[in-house]
Design an enzyme around this catalytic site. Structure first.
Site, PDB file in Angstrom:
ATOM      1  N   LYS A 111       3.084   3.847  12.330  1.00 23.00           N
ATOM      2  CA  LYS A 111       4.222   4.662  11.715  1.00 23.00           C
ATOM      3  C   LYS A 111       3.623   6.173  12.154  1.00 23.00           C
ATOM      4  O   LYS A 111       2.373   6.475  12.231  1.00 23.00           O
ATOM      5  CB  LYS A 111       4.024   4.745  10.164  1.00 23.00           C
ATOM      6  CG  LYS A 111       5.045   5.537   9.757  1.00 23.00           C
ATOM      7  CD  LYS A 111       5.195   5.534   7.937  1.00 23.00           C
ATOM      8  CE  LYS A 111       6.299   6.228   7.494  1.00 23.00           C
ATOM      9  NZ  LYS A 111       6.422   6.107   6.078  1.00 23.00           N
ATOM     10  N   SER A 130      11.124   5.253   4.121  1.00 24.24           N
ATOM     11  CA  SER A 130      10.835   6.106   5.157  1.00 24.24           C
ATOM     12  C   SER A 130      10.409   5.281   6.538  1.00 24.24           C
ATOM     13  O   SER A 130      10.471   5.713   7.554  1.00 24.24           O
ATOM     14  CB  SER A 130      10.083   7.211   4.945  1.00 24.24           C
ATOM     15  OG  SER A 130       8.672   6.936   4.778  1.00 24.24           O
ATOM     16  N   SER A 155       8.721   3.565   0.290  1.00 20.58           N
ATOM     17  CA  SER A 155       8.719   3.625   1.987  1.00 20.58           C
ATOM     18  C   SER A 155       8.335   2.329   2.886  1.00 20.58           C
ATOM     19  O   SER A 155       8.699   2.607   3.942  1.00 20.58           O
ATOM     20  CB  SER A 155       8.127   4.909   2.511  1.00 20.58           C
ATOM     21  OG  SER A 155       9.056   5.935   2.071  1.00 20.58           O
TER      22      SER A 155
END
Lengths: 492, 481
Positions: free
Chosen positions: A77, A152, A176
């Site tokens: 990420k 997210s 997330s």
């Protein structure tokens, strides 16, 4: 092998590499090809340094296989620092920022032979549940490209679901990892707070953030957790608790496991299809020998409000350093004052949701409001934690839906932040309590959208929730279903 | 109408740890800009602080020496403001739960002891430094200082005059030096002071409006600024004006304070608990261990020297006015059991040596063994006092034992009658008029002749012997004529 190489799970690939059936370069080429053919549509990745990836594969090829992830490409990420690779948190304000160091989790992956594949899209600074707030454009859900992948860590979930990553790391502050995992039909694990070092994770809310894996199955999640977990002297909040061999413990079964079902999770706002899928899953767990009983988390209803006070307060503090002085975006208009430089830099560098959260957080920490908001939220956080403490006196695990609905359409909740925030209603209290949680696929909507089941356990009992998730996974076939991703030839 | 002045001081001390407060970077002065930085003290995204145990212990050590209570639970807070020298846009500090509180420091005021209460002492990190030397209007930032541990020591408003404030600072610095927790160098900024002063009519219950004074770069500036501010406020009150609560800057060149622009004042620091540092308890064992490691502090050392070595209060004060000096004194006395002589020599010669060269006592290297030997040579009459003065300087600068210097340079005192006789004869012959004056009963003329003899021997002659023999020679000559 009948399946294409990119369709393997990380542990299958790791076995093949260890046995010499596959060479690191082949694994890399397979996943790069898959990335190229799916990324134009999905936009899960912000960047892949193919040259560096191939070079690393070549270096590994010259060594004897060593490490739990030898030769396995893992994607990261965009809020986890990778040395010399642009790391932006999907924000304009970090444009051009290349960390001079690796996050601890990246070091640990590499130490076990993994190949860091690329950087995955996300909501800007992890602020969101849809990956729509990325400054670099949205990521699409592999199951339905008109829909969000969740967030997210939407890029991480989409890449794993579309087989353009064997496994990925995400971060979870209020859901997330778990929420996008549910919406993309993959496994997502948020470890106990302190289980995984946060050193090198660009902070959103320091007291809630944890790094965790998004994976094709529970075994992969266990494998990745084994690699990244453990005490790190560079993170004062990381715990000196031994890391068990999670993978070896997966197969213990559910006989005698006590599972609690919090009533508060089955109320208004829960999509009927999600409800049905979760109830079916509970039946399966019962059949596997678990004792499932209703329980209560009386303060659960305050979790979202509490979270948005504490998380925004910490975010406003953590994001204060993005001021245009040392790195990233700067508006250097001539003859401006220092204050103007700050104002222009931050006005241009942050997106709407980041600004909203900075303002909320600044407000709740301000003199005269602190006691009414921040101090009170801290007290409620303690109550929420105590709810879980009590529940875990009676139960080994709790089971809930991961998200109240399957993946929604782009723009559906963008103009209504409150409804977006409710998308994390089942995941948020887990971060407030600091306990571990996992989301595993537990069904599909009529329109073919994945649904996730969340399993929770007491602090540092990842072993228990992995064991429950694994038994469930073995008894069902949801995880074997693959999305049909329309392949495209990249424009260049 | 009489006015009362109330002063409180906030002192920031850089703790002399090897590494910074929350990372492993070196903590020392004078490195190339940004040479001593890492992702943590640069506040780079993703980096995390880890408390330096040594900084914590130095803070506890200081707090204990200032008679403070150590708090049960150590935690840190973030103090937010934007400035380019503050890389995270917050400072890690301690807000509502300081590391220590409720201590005191005794200071001498007009032959009495006055107890100044310490409100709190807490640990925090320093910021970097802006450099405006680029010349093109741009500013540069040096982060070497960012993250250096600071102890902020806040007094209660117990000081009644600028002189008391000066005394407090002097005593505080002395204690800090005894503790070896800081170099306490205001020029290098390892010790900094902000002052708060208010004035009220005598007998009034409430304190006057508080004015904070910043930019004070030496203790003398602190005193001058407080004197200025005291006068300014009294004059304002006398003319019926009100004192605004504000922050003012001391302008050392103009010798006045001026209001700081209101923009320079951040109003809301939005403090909250630093989530990256885990709160911890200090065990009684740790406090006990640190307390046991405390050195003897100046006050009790002075008392001991007066009692055991029979030093006067004045001498004991001077000898203990620096830990270095007191250590040197005691080490020398251990080798040469003449306390008064050692103290005198240190006070007259060493302090003078340092003063003339504008050196801190700490910067002068004297071997106790060398000093003891020098004093023995003087007492044995082996060298004269004037020669000893030169040997002292050379001994400091060359680090050669004084005995060796004396032998090598032939500086031994001339007490031998035969050797002195020739010199005296020469002096008498060359100074006929002065000899006549002596005979006419002029005492100063006799001293002049002694001086001439000393000069002729480069100070090596034993002055007492010269006087005796000269008197003899003159009387013999008189008798003989």
């Amino acid at each position: 092998m009948s399946r294409p190489l990119w369709a393997l799970t990380a542990h299958e690939l790791a076995d093949a590499l260890r046995q010499g059936q596959v060479r690191p370069r082949e694994a890399v080429e397979a996943v790069l090809e898959r990335w190229q053919s799916t990324n134009t549509l999905l936009h899960a990745y912000l960047g892949v340094n193919a040259e560096a990836v191939r070079a690393r594969a070549e270096r590994l090829a010259s060594q004897a296989p060593q490490g739990k992830l030898f030769g396995v490409p893992v994607a990261i990420k965009d809020n986890i620092c990778v040395r010399a690779e642009e790391t932006t948190c999907a924000s304009r304000i970090l444009r051009g920022f290349r960390p001079p160091y690796h996050a601890t989790v990246v070091e640990r992956l590499e130490a076990e032979g993994a190949i860091i594949l690329g950087r995955l899209n996300m909501d800007e600074f992890a602020f969101g549940s849809s990956t729509e707030s990325s400054a670099h454009g949205v990521t699409r859900n592999p199951w339905d490209a008109t829909r969000i992948p969740g967030g997210s860590s939407g890029g991480s979930a989409a890449a794993v679901a579309a087989d353009s990553a064997f496994a990925a790391l995400g971060s979870d502050t209020g859901g997330s990892i778990r929420q996008p995992a549910a919406m993309c039909g993959v496994v997502g694990l948020k470890p106990t707070y302190g289980r995984v070092s946060r050193y090198g994770l660009i902070a959103f809310a320091s007291s809630l953030d944890q790094i965790g894996p998004l994976a094709k199955d529970v075994t992969d999640a266990a494998l990745l957790l084994e690699v990244i977990a453990g005490y790190d002297p560079r993170d004062s909040t990381s715990a000196e608790v031994p890391v068990p061999p999670y993978r070896e413990r997966l197969t213990q079964g559910l006989q005698g496991l006590r599972i609690g079902i919090p009533r508060e999770c089955f109320v208004d706002g829960l999509d009927p299809e999600v409800r049905r899928a979760v109830e079916e899953a509970i039946k399966v767990l019962r059949q596997l020998g678990a004792a499932c009983e209703p329980t209560s988390l009386p303060h659960a209803e305050y979790a979202v409000a509490t979270y948005y006070i504490l998380a925004t307060a910490e975010a406003s503090s953590n994001l204060a350093r993005f001021d245009g002085v040392q790195y990233g975006w700067r508006n250097a208009a001539p003859r401006g004052s220092l204050l103007e430089m700050y104002q222009r830099t931050r006005a241009e560098g942050f997106g709407a949701e980041a600004k909203r959260r900075i303002m909320l957080g600044t407000y709740v920490l301000s003199h005269g409001y602190y006691d009414a908001y921040y101090a009170r939220a801290l007290k409620v956080r303690t109550l929420i934690k105590q709810d879980f403490d009590r529940a875990f006196e009676r139960f080994d695990c709790l089971v809930t839906p991961t998200a109240p609905t399957p993946a929604f359409r782009f723009g559906e909740k963008l103009e209504d932040p409150l409804s977006m925030y409710l998308s994390d209603i089942y995941t948020i209290s887990v971060n407030l309590a600091g306990i571990p949680g996992i989301s595993v696929p537990c069904g599909f909507s009529k329109t073919g959208l994945p649904i996730g089941l969340q399993v929770l356990a007491a602090p540092f009992q990842e072993e228990r929730l992995l064991r429950a998730a694994y038994a469930y996974e073995q008894a069902t076939a949801w995880h074997t279903r693959q999305p049909e991703v329309a392949e495209t030839t990249p424009s260049r | 109408m009489n006015y009362e002045t109330t002063i409180g001081l906030e002192v920031h001390v850089q703790l002399a740890t090897r590494s910074k407060a929350f990372c492993g970077c070196a903590n020392n002065f004078g490195a190339a800009p940004n040479a001593q930085t890492c992702p943590v003290c640069l506040g780079l995204p993703g980096s995390l602080p880890v408390l330096n145990q040594a900084a914590f212990e130095l803070a506890v050590r200081t707090a204990l020496a200032l008679n403070c209570q150590i708090t049960d639970r150590i935690q840190f807070d973030r103090k937010h403001y934007f400035y380019p020298d503050l890389p995270k846009a917050f400072q890690i500090s301690q807000y509502d739960q300081p590391l220590s509180h409720d201590g005191h420091l005794d200071i001498p005021v007009q032959e009495q002891t006055k107890r100044v209460r310490i409100h709190r002492a807490h640990l925090e990190e320093d910021a970097g430094k802006l450099l405006h030397e680029a010349g093109d209007g741009a500013s540069l930032v040096d982060f070497n200082r960012a993250g250096v541990p600071l102890l902020e020591i806040v007094s209660e408003p117990d000081l009644a005059s600028p002189d008391e404030a000066f005394t407090y600072l002097t005593r505080l610095k002395l204690i800090l030096q005894y503790l070896e927790v800081s170099s306490c160098d205001m020029e290098k900024g390892t010790l900094r002071c902000d002052a708060n002063l208010s004035v009220r009519r005598q007998g009034e219950a409430a304190l006057g409006s508080k004015v904070e004074i910043k930019n004070l770069n030496s203790f003398r500036h602190v005193r001058a600024a407080l004197r200025y501010e005291q006068e300014r406020q009294v004059a304002a009150l006398q003319s019926g004006q009100r004192i605004a609560q504000e922050t003012r800057l001391w302008d050392a060149a103009l010798e006045r304070t001026r209001p700081m622009r209101s923009k320079e004042e951040a109003s809301d620091y939005r403090y909250f608990r630093e989530p990256d540092l885990v709160p911890f308890s200090v065990s009684p064992e740790t406090i006990g261990r640190v307390r046991e490691g405390l050195p003897e502090l100046p006050e009790s050392r002075k008392a001991r020297l007066m009692r055991d070595d029979r030093l006067s209060s004045y001498d004991a004060d001077l000898v203990t006015s620096s830990r270095r000096l007191a250590d040197l004194y005691e080490a020398t006395v251990a080798l040469h059991r003449q306390p008064k002589a050692v103290a005198n020599y240190l006070i007259s010669e060493l302090l003078a040596y340092a003063h003339v060269r504008s050196l801190e006592i700490e910067a002068v290297a004297v071997e106790p063994a060398h000093l003891a030997q020098l004093l023995q040579l003087i007492e044995a009459g082996a060298i004269s006092r004037p020669v000893a003065k030169n040997v002292f300087v050379e001994m400091i600068e060359s680090r050669v034992p004084p005995g060796e210097i004396v032998t090598r340079k032939g500086l031994g005192q001339i007490s031998d009658g035969a050797a002195l006789e020739g010199i005296i004869a020469q002096v008498i012959a060359a100074n006929a008029q002065t000899v006549a004056d002596v005979r006419a009963g002029k005492a100063s003329a006799f001293q002049f002749l002694i001086g001439q003899c000393m000069k002729a021997t480069q100070g090596k002659a034993n002055p007492q012997r010269v006087a005796e023999q000269l008197r003899q020679s003159l009387s013999q000559q008189t008798g003989g004529s």
